[in-house]
Design a protein around this motif. Structure first.
Motif, PDB file in Angstrom:
ATOM      1  N   SER A 323       0.828  -1.215   0.000  1.00 56.90           N
ATOM      2  CA  SER A 323       0.000   0.000   0.000  1.00 56.90           C
ATOM      3  C   SER A 323       0.856   1.257   0.000  1.00 56.90           C
ATOM      4  O   SER A 323       0.508   2.260  -0.640  1.00 56.90           O
ATOM      5  N   ILE A 324       1.986   1.213   0.695  1.00 52.10           N
ATOM      6  CA  ILE A 324       2.870   2.382   0.735  1.00 52.10           C
ATOM      7  C   ILE A 324       3.468   2.653  -0.634  1.00 52.10           C
ATOM      8  O   ILE A 324       3.553   3.808  -1.074  1.00 52.10           O
ATOM      9  N   GLN A 325       3.864   1.602  -1.327  1.00 51.48           N
ATOM     10  CA  GLN A 325       4.432   1.808  -2.656  1.00 51.48           C
ATOM     11  C   GLN A 325       3.439   2.492  -3.586  1.00 51.48           C
ATOM     12  O   GLN A 325       3.797   3.387  -4.354  1.00 51.48           O
ATOM     13  N   LEU A 326       2.175   2.089  -3.510  1.00 51.90           N
ATOM     14  CA  LEU A 326       1.153   2.721  -4.354  1.00 51.90           C
ATOM     15  C   LEU A 326       0.985   4.189  -3.996  1.00 51.90           C
ATOM     16  O   LEU A 326       0.786   5.041  -4.881  1.00 51.90           O
ATOM     17  N   LYS A 327       1.063   4.520  -2.706  1.00 49.71           N
ATOM     18  CA  LYS A 327       0.948   5.923  -2.296  1.00 49.71           C
ATOM     19  C   LYS A 327       2.136   6.746  -2.759  1.00 49.71           C
ATOM     20  O   LYS A 327       1.983   7.888  -3.232  1.00 49.71           O
ATOM     21  N   VAL A 328       3.329   6.189  -2.617  1.00 50.09           N
ATOM     22  CA  VAL A 328       4.524   6.904  -3.062  1.00 50.09           C
ATOM     23  C   VAL A 328       4.475   7.119  -4.575  1.00 50.09           C
ATOM     24  O   VAL A 328       4.805   8.202  -5.070  1.00 50.09           O
ATOM     25  N   ASN A 329       4.040   6.101  -5.318  1.00 51.32           N
ATOM     26  CA  ASN A 329       3.887   6.251  -6.765  1.00 51.32           C
ATOM     27  C   ASN A 329       2.895   7.368  -7.091  1.00 51.32           C
ATOM     28  O   ASN A 329       3.110   8.165  -8.015  1.00 51.32           O
ATOM     29  N   TYR A 330       1.782   7.399  -6.342  1.00 52.79           N
ATOM     30  CA  TYR A 330       0.754   8.410  -6.596  1.00 52.79           C
ATOM     31  C   TYR A 330       1.282   9.803  -6.288  1.00 52.79           C
ATOM     32  O   TYR A 330       1.030  10.758  -7.037  1.00 52.79           O
ATOM     33  N   ALA A 331       2.021   9.935  -5.186  1.00 53.83           N
ATOM     34  CA  ALA A 331       2.598  11.228  -4.832  1.00 53.83           C
ATOM     35  C   ALA A 331       3.551  11.711  -5.918  1.00 53.83           C
ATOM     36  O   ALA A 331       3.562  12.889  -6.289  1.00 53.83           O
ATOM     37  N   ALA A 332       4.361  10.794  -6.456  1.00 56.26           N
ATOM     38  CA  ALA A 332       5.277  11.158  -7.535  1.00 56.26           C
ATOM     39  C   ALA A 332       4.502  11.579  -8.777  1.00 56.26           C
ATOM     40  O   ALA A 332       4.851  12.566  -9.440  1.00 56.26           O
ATOM     41  N   LEU A 333       3.445  10.834  -9.101  1.00 53.94           N
ATOM     42  CA  LEU A 333       2.626  11.148 -10.271  1.00 53.94           C
ATOM     43  C   LEU A 333       2.011  12.535 -10.166  1.00 53.94           C
ATOM     44  O   LEU A 333       1.926  13.275 -11.152  1.00 53.94           O
ATOM     45  N   LYS A 334       1.605  12.916  -8.955  1.00 54.08           N
ATOM     46  CA  LYS A 334       0.954  14.206  -8.728  1.00 54.08           C
ATOM     47  C   LYS A 334       1.952  15.353  -8.539  1.00 54.08           C
ATOM     48  O   LYS A 334       1.551  16.500  -8.357  1.00 54.08           O
ATOM     49  N   GLY A 335       3.235  15.045  -8.548  1.00 54.16           N
ATOM     50  CA  GLY A 335       4.246  16.091  -8.449  1.00 54.16           C
ATOM     51  C   GLY A 335       4.480  16.601  -7.043  1.00 54.16           C
ATOM     52  O   GLY A 335       4.924  17.751  -6.874  1.00 54.16           O
ATOM     53  N   LEU A 336       4.219  15.770  -6.026  1.00 58.15           N
ATOM     54  CA  LEU A 336       4.463  16.200  -4.658  1.00 58.15           C
ATOM     55  C   LEU A 336       5.960  16.280  -4.383  1.00 58.15           C
ATOM     56  O   LEU A 336       6.769  15.618  -5.041  1.00 58.15           O
ATOM     57  N   ALA A 337       6.311  17.087  -3.378  1.00 61.43           N
ATOM     58  CA  ALA A 337       7.723  17.226  -3.012  1.00 61.43           C
ATOM     59  C   ALA A 337       8.259  15.931  -2.442  1.00 61.43           C
ATOM     60  O   ALA A 337       9.405  15.561  -2.672  1.00 61.43           O
ATOM     61  N   GLY A 338       7.437  15.219  -1.670  1.00 62.15           N
ATOM     62  CA  GLY A 338       7.914  14.002  -1.050  1.00 62.15           C
ATOM     63  C   GLY A 338       6.891  13.396  -0.127  1.00 62.15           C
ATOM     64  O   GLY A 338       5.685  13.575  -0.304  1.00 62.15           O
ATOM     65  N   THR A 339       7.381  12.687   0.886  1.00 58.38           N
ATOM     66  CA  THR A 339       6.510  11.984   1.817  1.00 58.38           C
ATOM     67  C   THR A 339       6.904  12.287   3.256  1.00 58.38           C
ATOM     68  O   THR A 339       8.038  12.651   3.549  1.00 58.38           O
TER      69      THR A 339
END
Length: 375
Positions: A323-339
């Protein structure tokens, strides 16, 4: 506390310094601060003081209404950063314009405007003391923008101008306070089922109100919650929603009875399960397999795992490497700074942290909080 490799985190937040009525700061681990800051800097990691938190936000509203206490608060924050050679300050007010803990003062008509004026002055004082943007100013925020008299405000762009990052607390979306079993931190919510908030909705809400995604860090929990279902949920394993008892079952070995002094209620368990105890107490025999009588199930709508014990009808919502990998992928897709993760001491042999695939410069940890950058 387990041994922590600070070099794996770009930023570590000390949580929490608690504001006093006169505008002072109280931090329980203050004596250890110099040594830890030195260790963080040696590892190339920034050290930040986080002010407030769930039980430490009771006085923000009243402090910012008083000219005297507000001025003292500003001065004490800047002095704290200087004294302990910190790299910045994180303000975790839970919540401007909205009731957090039941004894917290709040004012829906003025909290958010007072908060903006305060942050503008804090940015100015940090810059004048240490040089322009040499110290970080970050905010821990809930899944919707700050509240005004009519609910979440529609424009937070002025806040984004003075802050470096918003750390989205995209967890604690569900717990025993809800009527049904639900995911603690869903990537997407299930329409009409459980709370209608998620990672995706939080990003959309804040960006829609004018906060750039490039200045957001996605919050990821290294823990979950147990709830007492009123039926055997494995009879319909495709449905992770079932009525629950109003009282949480005991969570992991670190979950103890606690009576909230604000509510005046009886001592209860939170039901919390840290990842290190899901693994260490052997509910999970590996990152993706449960030990009988526990059964692991995956919900494809919310992209979250859940555990169920049919002998006790206990449901556990949590996050794992999948589940974390999917969230990190989504954050990257949306252009977030990080986690950002809560909290770094809850991992187990770095199983959760090591499964990040899109981190370059940014993971915030807390003894704390953490953030990590998406590449």
């Amino acid at each position: 506390m387990p041994t922590l490799d600070f070099s794996k985190y770009t930023h570590v937040n000390f949580a929490f310094a608690i504001p006093t009525a006169s505008g002072g700061l109280s931090y329980d681990n203050q004596a250890a601060m110099p040594g830890i800051v030195t260790s963080l800097h040696a590892a190339g990691t920034k050290a930040i003081i986080s002010i407030g938190g769930w039980t430490g936000s009771g006085l923000f509203s009243t402090i910012l209404k008083s000219t005297t206490s507000r001025a003292a608060f500003l001065g004490n924050i800047v002095a704290y950063v200087k004294t302990y050679n910190l790299d910045g300050v994180d303000i975790d007010w839970e919540y401007p314009g909205r009731q957090g803990d039941s004894c917290n003062a709040y004012d829906a008509s003025s909290d958010t405007s007072n908060f903006l004026a305060f942050l503008q002055d804090l940015r100015s004082q940090l810059d004048s003391t240490f040089g322009s943007r040499n110290k970080l100013l970050t905010l821990a925020v809930r899944v919707e923008p700050f509240d005004g008299p009519g609910g979440p405000v529609s424009d937070v762009s002025a806040f984004a101008k003075v802050a470096d990052y918003a750390n989205l607390m995209t967890y604690d979306i569900a717990g025993v306070w809800n009527p049904t079993t639900s995911p603690n931190a869903p990537l997407q919510f299930a329409p009409g089922q459980g709370p209608q908030f998620s990672v995706a909705s939080a990003i959309d809400s804040w960006s829609g109100a004018g906060w750039p995604t490039s200045k957001m860090n996605l919050g990821i929990p290294f823990y979950g919650y147990a709830m007492a279902a009123t039926k055997n949920m494995l009879q319909t394993p495709s449905n992770m929603y079932a009525p629950i008892s109003a009282t949480a079952p005991q969570g992991d070995k670190d979950d103890v009875l606690y009576a909230d002094p604000c509510s005046g209620g009886p001592a209860v368990y939170s039901g919390s399960w840290q990842w290190k105890n899901l693994r260490g107490q052997a509910l999970l025999t590996s990152t993706g397999a449960a030990a009988l009588p526990w059964v692991r199930t995956w919900d494809s709508t919310t992209s979250t795992p859940w555990l169920f014990n049919p002998n006790t009808n206990t449901f556990i919502t949590y996050d794992d490497p999948q589940s974390i990998q999917l969230k990190v992928n989504y954050a990257a897709l949306k252009g977030l700074a990080g986690t950002m993760v809560w909290s770094m001491d809850m991992d187990y042999n770095d199983e959760l942290l090591s499964n990040y695939r899109y981190i370059a410069n940014f993971i915030v940890g807390a003894f704390f909080h953490y953030f990590g950058k998406c590449n």
